[in-house]
Design an enzyme around this catalytic site. Sequence first.
Site, PDB file in Angstrom:
ATOM      1  N   HIS A   1     -29.137 -14.958 -13.458  1.00 38.99           N
ATOM      2  CA  HIS A   1     -30.201 -15.968 -13.516  1.00 38.99           C
ATOM      3  C   HIS A   1     -30.608 -16.425 -12.112  1.00 38.99           C
ATOM      4  CE1 HIS A   1     -27.476 -19.194 -12.326  1.00 38.99           C
ATOM      5  NE2 HIS A   1     -26.584 -18.606 -13.093  1.00 38.99           N
TER       6      HIS A   1
ATOM      7  N   GLU B   1     -21.747 -17.973 -19.320  1.00 38.78           N
ATOM      8  CA  GLU B   1     -20.912 -18.050 -18.126  1.00 38.78           C
ATOM      9  C   GLU B   1     -19.468 -18.391 -18.478  1.00 38.78           C
ATOM     10  OE1 GLU B   1     -19.924 -16.994 -15.491  1.00 38.78           O
ATOM     11  OE2 GLU B   1     -21.082 -17.912 -13.877  1.00 38.78           O
TER      12      GLU B   1
END
Length: 193
Positions: A11, A85
């Site tokens: 990202h 994550e």
Amino acid sequence: MIETKVCFVRHGQTDWNLNGFIQGRENNPLNKIGIQQARDTARFLQSERWDIVISSPLIRAYDTAKEIAKAVGLSSILLDSRFIERDFGEISGCEAMVYLEAPESQQWVGFETDQEIQFRVWEGMQQVLHDHTGKRVIVVAHSHAIKAFLTQIAPKQVQMRSKFQNACSSFVLHTGEKWILERFNVSDHITVL
């Protein structure tokens, strides 16, 4: 032989990335630089054909995935929580050096181990291979989630503490027999770092 190509994209930048804080499962948005980085990577990937975009459900990954999907002409994005994550537990929100300077054997409350995140992401990639064999797939995820997979297929090239640029691309190929790391941490196309 049927080949499956996957491009992992980290990202774009968030304010926590910019300020050097450990960012686990907090749902922080992209900042202005992160939006531009996502657009840079979208343009970079636009020159090739892609069949599907899969994203972590966290907003920073999903917003990066939306820029990419739009650029490559895909109208939908699949969400898969296996690409979320790492859970950093009690050190999430601390300065990154807390993690980077600690011995690898360090234990923290609620911290997802290397083995746990590697297993989770490997399962996600096995699902990608099962559902999308022979396709060209973009997976938008997070630094540790991406490294969790790459360390298993190319441990001499990538370690869990390797530094990955925001919005970088890493390319892997499944040959029908095994995964091969082609390129990783590709970021030359990113105009703002």
